[in-house]
Write a protein that holds these residues in place. Sequence first.
Motif, PDB file in Angstrom:
ATOM      1  N   LYS A   1       1.434  -8.457   7.339  1.00  0.00           N
ATOM      2  CA  LYS A   1       2.727  -8.403   6.656  1.00  0.00           C
ATOM      3  C   LYS A   1       3.892  -8.260   7.654  1.00  0.00           C
ATOM      4  O   LYS A   1       3.695  -8.136   8.852  1.00  0.00           O
TER       5      LYS A   1
ATOM      6  N   CYS B   1       4.268  -4.129   8.643  1.00  0.00           N
ATOM      7  CA  CYS B   1       3.108  -3.232   8.759  1.00  0.00           C
ATOM      8  C   CYS B   1       1.885  -4.082   9.104  1.00  0.00           C
ATOM      9  O   CYS B   1       1.964  -5.298   9.168  1.00  0.00           O
TER      10      CYS B   1
ATOM     11  N   CYS C   1      -0.821  -4.489   7.320  1.00  0.00           N
ATOM     12  CA  CYS C   1      -1.628  -4.892   6.171  1.00  0.00           C
ATOM     13  C   CYS C   1      -1.863  -6.392   6.192  1.00  0.00           C
ATOM     14  O   CYS C   1      -1.033  -7.156   6.654  1.00  0.00           O
TER      15      CYS C   1
ATOM     16  N   VAL D   1      -2.424  -2.644   1.072  1.00  0.00           N
ATOM     17  CA  VAL D   1      -1.259  -1.762   1.037  1.00  0.00           C
ATOM     18  C   VAL D   1      -1.407  -0.603   2.016  1.00  0.00           C
ATOM     19  O   VAL D   1      -2.513  -0.247   2.410  1.00  0.00           O
ATOM     20  N   CYS D   2      -0.264  -0.055   2.425  1.00  0.00           N
ATOM     21  CA  CYS D   2      -0.272   1.103   3.305  1.00  0.00           C
ATOM     22  C   CYS D   2       1.030   1.869   3.054  1.00  0.00           C
ATOM     23  O   CYS D   2       1.890   1.405   2.301  1.00  0.00           O
TER      24      CYS D   2
ATOM     25  N   CYS E   1       4.320  -0.436   3.415  1.00  0.00           N
ATOM     26  CA  CYS E   1       4.699  -1.407   2.379  1.00  0.00           C
ATOM     27  C   CYS E   1       4.718  -0.791   0.984  1.00  0.00           C
ATOM     28  O   CYS E   1       5.158  -1.412   0.032  1.00  0.00           O
TER      29      CYS E   1
HETATM   30 ZN    ZN Z   1       1.328  -2.235   4.571  1.00  0.00          ZN
END
Ligand code: ZN
Length: 672
Positions: free
Chosen positions: A19, A22, A24, A37-38, A41
Amino acid sequence: MYLPTIGLEIHIELKTATKMFCGCKNNPEEPQPNVNVCPICLAHPGTLPVPNREAIGAVLKLGMALGGTIAERSHFDRKSYFYPDLPKGYQISQYEEPLVTGGILNGVRITRIHLEEDTARLIHSAPRPNGDRIKTNKKRIFDRNSVEFGVDSSANDSGATYVDFNRAGVPLMELVTEPDVKNAREAVQFAAGLQRIVRYLGISDGDMEKGHMRVEANVSIRPNGDRIETNASIRPNSDRIEANSDRMNDDRIVLKDESYRLMGLLFEVQNKLGSVYKEKNYQDAIEEVLKREEISYEREKRVPLKLDGKAISDFFVDFLIDGKILLEVKATKFITQEDIRQVLRYIREVNVPLGIVANFRGDKLEYKRVINPTFAQDSVGFDRNSSASPLGTKVEVKNLNSFKAVHDAIEHELERQEHLLERGEKIAQETRGWNEKKGVTESQRSKESAHDYRYFPEPDIPPLDLSAQAGLTKWDLEKLRQEIPELPEAKRRRFEAEFGLAPEQAELITEDMAFADYFEQAASEFKTYSLPTTDYQLLCNYLTSDLRGLMNEKGTDVTGLKMTPEHFAHLVALVAEGKLSSRLAKDLLAKMFETGEDPEIIMKESGVRVIGDESELDKIVGEVIKKNPKAVGDYKKGKGNALQFLVGQAMANTKGQASPEKLRGLFEKKMK
Ligand code: ZN
Ligand code: ADP
Ligand code: MG
């Protein structure tokens, strides 16, 4: 009569590994919600975004491919607004210093290209029978059931909205054009051209249906009539233009295609050299690109300068391009009125329609077009209808998820605006959404409710230094440039020249880079057969109709083909040699498509043969002649297609297993 003006804003999701800010995985199509996801984000407080180098490189590459200017310095901004798919309350975007400015595609000038992050995706469950649902202009997705989402199925008909963050933070580039688009067709051409380029560059799949590419069209119309003076550069000091000036039509851009192409090359020179050199250096560079593009030119063309019709001395114009465009190169602070007057004088002396002054000294290429009034109404002129009168109020049309939608929505919106003006009503500046089902645009929000995004520089990301001169180039610009493949336009032109393809054929075949490569490999194999004539059109026809047909039928793309380009070329060579009828070639191709085997091997194995035995063919030809006296008569009267007909009849009698060339020869001999 009204003149339409259209500017496009196109968002494209970039196909990077991760992304935008990040680590991800970047996979907006991941069916399982909320797996990529993290905290970054998901917009948890206190997290730090780190820009994705690959995404920045992708935008820079596109900028270079379009002849734009790469920013020396660029930074991210926060664009504040509230929406449930944007949990941070702001989107990281670029406002003041986009990565790319300028550039041209299909004659449409590009304003800027910048980078931002995509939002999360909202999924609306089915509405309650008569309850109200949360209103949104986002696409509704009904085809996912609640089980997949792991939510209580009783919630499914409650009209609830779910959020999937897989798409949140996916790199999204935005390209904005100048209002240069004249109609729905041009808008589609631009979008399709851009889609082809991003695919060639491998930076996005650009699939509109999947939401990789989203188009917004800004549409306005204005009456075609009274003109108001503008300071548009196209108009040289008008009071110096002679009597015929009232005939001069300001609404035309002379030599549009040629000059935009030239502009693209000048942008390229400016990008590559930067702004620190002397006139002569730019001239040399321009000469190089003109040579490369095989554009005819004269440099330092000598022209007599006249006073009252009498030659007094000579002057030298920097370039005369293609005998049509005079190009003056400058490396000064800015282009002055004096420069423009000089060029106007030159183009009249040399008697060419158009002059261009290009100044390389600034950090942006500065240019002015000067039109020779004598030519302004010629056929070389091109209706442009721009910059002569102020533009009308624009309406922004959203929700355009296919080329068809782009086309239909613009057509509809133009009509709607025309009706309003005809009724004496005003056009409201607003955002409208395209309703595909009803085929109309519908108001979404008015200018009064327009957002104030409160842009300010993103404090968590340091500015990017892309300046080559500073020696601080983090993004190796030259390396990126070298990664740019031959682009669709150039490939199309080369295929036309190299293989003698018709423009439509070349266009069709270069639409997809892998397909074009397949053709090229097949062509280089095809060339090695000693054929009477190397007919690449034949090869191309088999590729674009027969093979493409099979691919569409079976849902295979080029990379999934079992058949090598060499075997494919062999098949077409067999046809060209007369060893295989086109009827049999079709069957054989279908088999090759399945097995990937060499055509000759399949022919042997399946007992397919070409009847070459003269006496056997002789008999068949004799029978056909007996049965078709009218065609024989026509042939003797000199009708060429009568022979074609007879050969066809004989082919049918042999179930396609004869060589049409041999048959033709036999017919000709017998009917002498
Ligand atoms: Zn993320
Ligand atoms: P805004 O500030 O409303 O976003 P911009 O000046 O940034 O407007 O332009 C956005 C887009 O609208 C650009 O593609 C531009 O070419 C186009 N545009 C601007 N003015 C007009 C107009 N009068 N008619 C049609 N398109 C326009
Ligand atoms: Mg804008």
